[in-house]
Structures are given as structure tokens and as C-alpha cells.
Design a protein around this motif. Structure first.
Motif, PDB file in Angstrom:
ATOM      1  N   THR A  84      10.581 -29.174 -15.009  1.00  0.00           N
ATOM      2  CA  THR A  84      10.492 -27.724 -15.238  1.00  0.00           C
ATOM      3  C   THR A  84      11.502 -27.301 -16.293  1.00  0.00           C
ATOM      4  O   THR A  84      11.193 -26.495 -17.172  1.00  0.00           O
ATOM      5  CB  THR A  84      10.806 -26.920 -13.956  1.00  0.00           C
ATOM      6  N   ALA A  85      12.703 -27.855 -16.202  1.00  0.00           N
ATOM      7  CA  ALA A  85      13.740 -27.479 -17.161  1.00  0.00           C
ATOM      8  C   ALA A  85      13.306 -27.843 -18.578  1.00  0.00           C
ATOM      9  O   ALA A  85      13.427 -27.044 -19.501  1.00  0.00           O
ATOM     10  CB  ALA A  85      15.059 -28.170 -16.824  1.00  0.00           C
ATOM     11  N   ARG A  86      12.798 -29.097 -18.744  1.00  0.00           N
ATOM     12  CA  ARG A  86      12.318 -29.519 -20.066  1.00  0.00           C
ATOM     13  C   ARG A  86      11.312 -28.522 -20.613  1.00  0.00           C
ATOM     14  O   ARG A  86      11.430 -28.048 -21.740  1.00  0.00           O
ATOM     15  CB  ARG A  86      11.607 -30.873 -19.968  1.00  0.00           C
ATOM     16  N   ALA A  87      10.291 -28.239 -19.783  1.00  0.00           N
ATOM     17  CA  ALA A  87       9.208 -27.363 -20.218  1.00  0.00           C
ATOM     18  C   ALA A  87       9.767 -25.993 -20.591  1.00  0.00           C
ATOM     19  O   ALA A  87       9.424 -25.419 -21.623  1.00  0.00           O
ATOM     20  CB  ALA A  87       8.165 -27.232 -19.117  1.00  0.00           C
ATOM     21  N   TYR A  88      10.661 -25.504 -19.744  1.00  0.00           N
ATOM     22  CA  TYR A  88      11.230 -24.183 -19.974  1.00  0.00           C
ATOM     23  C   TYR A  88      11.964 -24.124 -21.312  1.00  0.00           C
ATOM     24  O   TYR A  88      11.768 -23.203 -22.101  1.00  0.00           O
ATOM     25  CB  TYR A  88      12.171 -23.823 -18.829  1.00  0.00           C
ATOM     26  N   LEU A 137      15.699 -18.723  -9.993  1.00  0.00           N
ATOM     27  CA  LEU A 137      15.622 -19.463 -11.249  1.00  0.00           C
ATOM     28  C   LEU A 137      14.524 -18.896 -12.140  1.00  0.00           C
ATOM     29  O   LEU A 137      14.696 -18.746 -13.346  1.00  0.00           O
ATOM     30  CB  LEU A 137      15.330 -20.940 -10.977  1.00  0.00           C
ATOM     31  N   LEU A 138      13.408 -18.580 -11.495  1.00  0.00           N
ATOM     32  CA  LEU A 138      12.272 -18.043 -12.246  1.00  0.00           C
ATOM     33  C   LEU A 138      12.678 -16.737 -12.921  1.00  0.00           C
ATOM     34  O   LEU A 138      12.427 -16.515 -14.112  1.00  0.00           O
ATOM     35  CB  LEU A 138      11.101 -17.811 -11.294  1.00  0.00           C
ATOM     36  N   ASN A 139      13.338 -15.878 -12.156  1.00  0.00           N
ATOM     37  CA  ASN A 139      13.773 -14.601 -12.712  1.00  0.00           C
ATOM     38  C   ASN A 139      14.799 -14.785 -13.824  1.00  0.00           C
ATOM     39  O   ASN A 139      14.785 -14.079 -14.823  1.00  0.00           O
ATOM     40  CB  ASN A 139      14.379 -13.723 -11.613  1.00  0.00           C
ATOM     41  N   TYR A 140      15.671 -15.760 -13.615  1.00  0.00           N
ATOM     42  CA  TYR A 140      16.692 -16.056 -14.616  1.00  0.00           C
ATOM     43  C   TYR A 140      16.021 -16.491 -15.919  1.00  0.00           C
ATOM     44  O   TYR A 140      16.374 -16.044 -17.012  1.00  0.00           O
ATOM     45  CB  TYR A 140      17.595 -17.157 -14.074  1.00  0.00           C
ATOM     46  N   GLY A 141      15.012 -17.361 -15.753  1.00  0.00           N
ATOM     47  CA  GLY A 141      14.278 -17.832 -16.916  1.00  0.00           C
ATOM     48  C   GLY A 141      13.614 -16.692 -17.663  1.00  0.00           C
ATOM     49  O   GLY A 141      13.671 -16.595 -18.885  1.00  0.00           O
ATOM     50  N   LEU A 142      13.042 -15.787 -16.905  1.00  0.00           N
ATOM     51  CA  LEU A 142      12.364 -14.647 -17.494  1.00  0.00           C
ATOM     52  C   LEU A 142      13.360 -13.747 -18.226  1.00  0.00           C
ATOM     53  O   LEU A 142      13.090 -13.256 -19.321  1.00  0.00           O
ATOM     54  CB  LEU A 142      11.669 -13.854 -16.385  1.00  0.00           C
ATOM     55  N   TRP A 197      11.624 -26.084 -23.856  1.00  0.00           N
ATOM     56  CA  TRP A 197      10.679 -26.227 -24.965  1.00  0.00           C
ATOM     57  C   TRP A 197      10.089 -24.855 -25.297  1.00  0.00           C
ATOM     58  O   TRP A 197      10.067 -24.435 -26.445  1.00  0.00           O
ATOM     59  CB  TRP A 197       9.568 -27.206 -24.571  1.00  0.00           C
ATOM     60  N   LEU A 198       9.660 -24.158 -24.258  1.00  0.00           N
ATOM     61  CA  LEU A 198       9.011 -22.867 -24.443  1.00  0.00           C
ATOM     62  C   LEU A 198       9.995 -21.828 -24.990  1.00  0.00           C
ATOM     63  O   LEU A 198       9.717 -21.144 -25.982  1.00  0.00           O
ATOM     64  CB  LEU A 198       8.442 -22.380 -23.108  1.00  0.00           C
ATOM     65  N   ILE A 199      11.143 -21.744 -24.359  1.00  0.00           N
ATOM     66  CA  ILE A 199      12.050 -20.650 -24.697  1.00  0.00           C
ATOM     67  C   ILE A 199      12.574 -20.793 -26.120  1.00  0.00           C
ATOM     68  O   ILE A 199      12.784 -19.815 -26.820  1.00  0.00           O
ATOM     69  CB  ILE A 199      13.190 -20.534 -23.672  1.00  0.00           C
ATOM     70  N   ASN A 200      12.756 -22.036 -26.565  1.00  0.00           N
ATOM     71  CA  ASN A 200      13.266 -22.200 -27.924  1.00  0.00           C
ATOM     72  C   ASN A 200      12.232 -21.833 -28.975  1.00  0.00           C
ATOM     73  O   ASN A 200      12.549 -21.638 -30.140  1.00  0.00           O
ATOM     74  CB  ASN A 200      13.787 -23.616 -28.134  1.00  0.00           C
ATOM     75  N   ARG A 201      10.975 -21.767 -28.553  1.00  0.00           N
ATOM     76  CA  ARG A 201       9.960 -21.272 -29.466  1.00  0.00           C
ATOM     77  C   ARG A 201       9.937 -19.749 -29.445  1.00  0.00           C
ATOM     78  O   ARG A 201       9.405 -19.123 -30.339  1.00  0.00           O
ATOM     79  CB  ARG A 201       8.600 -21.818 -29.071  1.00  0.00           C
ATOM     80  N   LEU A 202      10.482 -19.166 -28.421  1.00  0.00           N
ATOM     81  CA  LEU A 202      10.363 -17.715 -28.266  1.00  0.00           C
ATOM     82  C   LEU A 202      11.623 -16.925 -28.610  1.00  0.00           C
ATOM     83  O   LEU A 202      11.526 -15.799 -29.051  1.00  0.00           O
ATOM     84  CB  LEU A 202       9.933 -17.378 -26.835  1.00  0.00           C
ATOM     85  N   VAL A 203      12.791 -17.489 -28.405  1.00  0.00           N
ATOM     86  CA  VAL A 203      13.983 -16.687 -28.697  1.00  0.00           C
ATOM     87  C   VAL A 203      14.607 -17.119 -30.019  1.00  0.00           C
ATOM     88  O   VAL A 203      14.311 -18.192 -30.538  1.00  0.00           O
ATOM     89  CB  VAL A 203      15.039 -16.751 -27.565  1.00  0.00           C
TER      90      VAL A 203
END
Ligand code: UDP
Ligand code: MG
Length: 324
Positions: A132-136, A209-214, A138-144
Motif C-alpha cells: 500500500t505504501a509503495r502504491a501510495y 492512515l487513509l485520512n492521512y494519505g488523503l 507512486w500515486l502521490i508523487n504524480r499528484l503533488v
């Protein structure tokens, strides 16, 4: 050179004494002057009396205790505000951040780095969490806009100017991983083997964690809004194409009545998409709501210290407009 250690503590009665002993040992070995700033984040256990006792026994101990649990971000902010050092090290109280690494951080700091980051490896983590961390990331670095690195947490050394820079960011929604990255300055990272929590349990549930990610996703830019816009445009063009096709078919073959399923699917799917988009917009509005309230980040119940670095005063109210 004075080194400040900032330690947020939430229900850490089981490890606190051990933590203090180990950290003090380690710091004495390094030979720098140091202080330890404990921030009791509204613990429900005996954390505060323990800290008060440590402070009574050791003049290097300063503490701030919150009126309730305000969260680790607020605790770190309070710690940074009260830290007086030329360099500040943020570390967890649960001994997951090995105190031995402070020496290494100071070495790197003396080479001119403003931020020295300890990056934990994911050995010993559950596979699900690693994936999950990897995926997160990967995604977040494309978005922020800032670069967030997996395994990099709050265990880091900040120079005085980096600390002041972080303190100058007064936003209410604090996503410190991002704030540290945003601040910049010469930064270096080294890896360490992750230690399994010795006592107590992590306060991080999956939902948290989910909220933190968001939060991370939403606190740094408006790309989700942009994405919502594009999605809307895409759906509109799909709908147009589909409408053209239906009309075409109707003209050629006459009106076909079946289509109940298609209709239902399209209506519910679109309703879902709209809810999500409204939610995205709502998240931003919610953030604005919290920011404009300008509430304090935390309330102090007890302390033996004064904040040395306060947040800048809020902008003065605009003068009344002169009517012409
Ligand atoms: N912490 C805090 N307030 C909270 C939750 C945690 O100050 O609301 C502190 C906690 O005492 C610890 C650090 O933040 O020193 C990291 O917490 P934890 O070990 O639960 O998180 P994890 O190591 O799982 O990231
Ligand atoms: Mg921990």
C-alpha cells in the motif's frame, strides 16, 4: 552548539523512562549541549506526571502538555516552537527512532546539510502495508508538487533556519512530510533498519492512515480539482458521443424502447461521479473553513517553558476602505 530533541508523546508511559535514559546516554556521549522538549499530546495515561518528574530531575528537560489530544502534527509544531537549539532533532518516544542515529545526523549537519533525514527500510512490515505504501507514494508523487519519499517520516534533524522556515508555515492543516519537503534547503537522507515498536501499540489505524494519505494529497495543490475538471469534460464528451450515436440509430432504425439497464447504469454512475467531485470540492472548502477560523493549533495545559519561536503574528485587519 545546542541540540534540541523534540519528542511528541501520546500515551507513552511504558517506554518514556527507557527512552529518556537511552537518549540522555547517547547525547552525553556526543558531547554537545542539549535539551529535550517533550510534548505530551493530551495523554490519558501517566505520561505527563512522568515527564514532570523527568523535568524536576533534569534541567535539560522542557515540556509542554496539551489540554487534549491534538495529534502528532500539532505536537511537533509545539515542540519546534519551544525548541531553542541551533539544530533540532524530531524523534518518536517509542524508541522506533534509534537514538544512536542522532550522532550520524549531527555529522551530516556539520557538512552543511540543513535537513538530515533518516529513512526507514520496510523490513519487518506487513506485506500489505509495504505494498500500500509503495502504491501510495507512486500515486502521490504524480499528484503533488513536492517530492515525497517512502519510508521518510518525521525522524530528522533540522537546522535553525530550516526550523524557522517550517514554523513560518502557519497553515492549520499540517502535513509535515510535505511541509519539510516544501521548505527545501540542502537535504540529505540515510537509511536505517526499522525497529519494531517495543511497547504499547501504534495509534495508527487503517482509517487514520487513509485520512492521512488523503490529507497529503489535498494539502499541497489543487491538482485533484484540475483532475475533477478533466473528468467532467471527459464524461461530457462521452455523453455527447453516445447521444449522437443513439440519435443516429434512432433515425436509421426507428426508436428502440429497450435501454432500461443502460439508462439506470448511466444515471447511477454519473450520480456517483458527481458525488465524488462534490466531495473533492468540499474537501477544499472544508480546508478553507478551518484555515479562516484561525484557531490555535493546540492549547497548553501545563508547561515549564515559554515558546521561543512563536508563529508570526497574523496579518493586521485591512483598514476600512475609504469611500469616495
Ligand atoms: N503521537 C502523538 N500524538 C498522537 C499520536 C502519536 O504525539 O495523536 C506520538 C507518539 O507518542 C509517538 C509518535 O507520535 O512518539 C509516533 O506515534 P506512533 O508510534 O503511534 O506512530 P507510528 O510509529 O506507527 O508511525
Ligand atoms: Mg511508532
Amino acid at each position: 552548539m545546542l541540540i534540541s530533541l523534540v519528542v511528541p508523546c501520546y500515551n507513552e508511559e511504558e517506554v518514556l523512562d527507557r527512552f529518556h535514559a537511552r537518549v540522555t546516554d547517547e547525547m552525553l556521549g556526543l558531547g554537545h549541549a542539549f535539551e529535550i522538549v517533550y510534548v505530551d499530546d493530551g495523554s490519558a495515561d501517566r505520561t505527563l506526571p512522568l515527564i514532570e518528574r523527568l523535568a524536576a530531575d533534569d534541567p535539560r528537560v522542557r515540556y509542554v502538555s496539551f489540554s487534549r489530544n491534538f495529534g502528532k502534527e500539532a505536537a511537533m509544531l509545539a515542540g519546534l516552537q519551544h525548541a531553542d537549539g541551533d539544530a533540532v532533532v524530531l524523534m518518536d518516544a517509542d524508541l522506533q527512532h534509534p537514538p544512536e542515529l542522532v550522532g550520524r545526523m549531527l555529522q551530516e549537519h556539520s557538512r552543511g546539510y540543513d535537513q538530515v533525514v533518516a529513512r526507514r527500510t520496510r523490513t519487518g512490515d506487513r506485506v500489505t502495508r509495504t505494498v500500500t505504501a509503495r502504491a501510495y507514494y507512486w500515486l502521490i508523487n504524480r499528484l503533488v508538487d513536492v517530492e515525497l519519499v517512502d519510508g521518510v517520516g518525521d525522524f530528522r534533524l533540522l537546522s535553525r533556519r530550516a526550523t524557522d522556515a517550517v514554523l513560518s508555515l502557519t497553515e492549520y492543516n499540517r502535513f509535515s512530510k510535505g511541509l519539510f519537503a516544501w521548505v527545501g534547503f540542502p537535504t540529505t537522507t540515510f537509511s536505517y533498519e526499522n525497529a519494531v515498536r517495543e511497547q504499547g501499540s501504534s495509534a495508527w489505524s487503517f482509517g487514520k492512515l487513509l485520512n492521512y494519505g488523503l490529507d497529503g494529497l489535498l494539502s499541497f495543490n489543487n491538482k485533484p480539482l484540475r483532475a475533477a475538471l478533466y473528468l467532467g469534460l471527459l464524461l461530457t464528451s462521452l455523453a455527447l458521443a453516445y447521444a449522437t450515436w443513439i440519435v443516429g440509430v434512432a433515425l436509421v432504425r426507428g426508436v428502440e424502447t429497450p435501454g432500461y439497464v443502460t439508462l439506470l447504469v448511466v444515471v447511477t454512475a454519473l450520480a456517483g461521479v458527481q458525488m465524488v467531485l462534490a466531495g473533492v470540492v468540499g474537501e477544499y472548502v472544508g480546508r478553507i473553513y478551518y484555515e479562516v477560523k484561525r484557531r490555535p493549533h493546540f492549547l497548553v495545559k501545563a508547561t515549564n517553558a515559554r515558546p521561543h519561536r512563536t508563529l508570526p503574528e497574523p496579518e493586521p485587519e485591512p483598514r476600512e476602505f475609504v469611500r469616495r
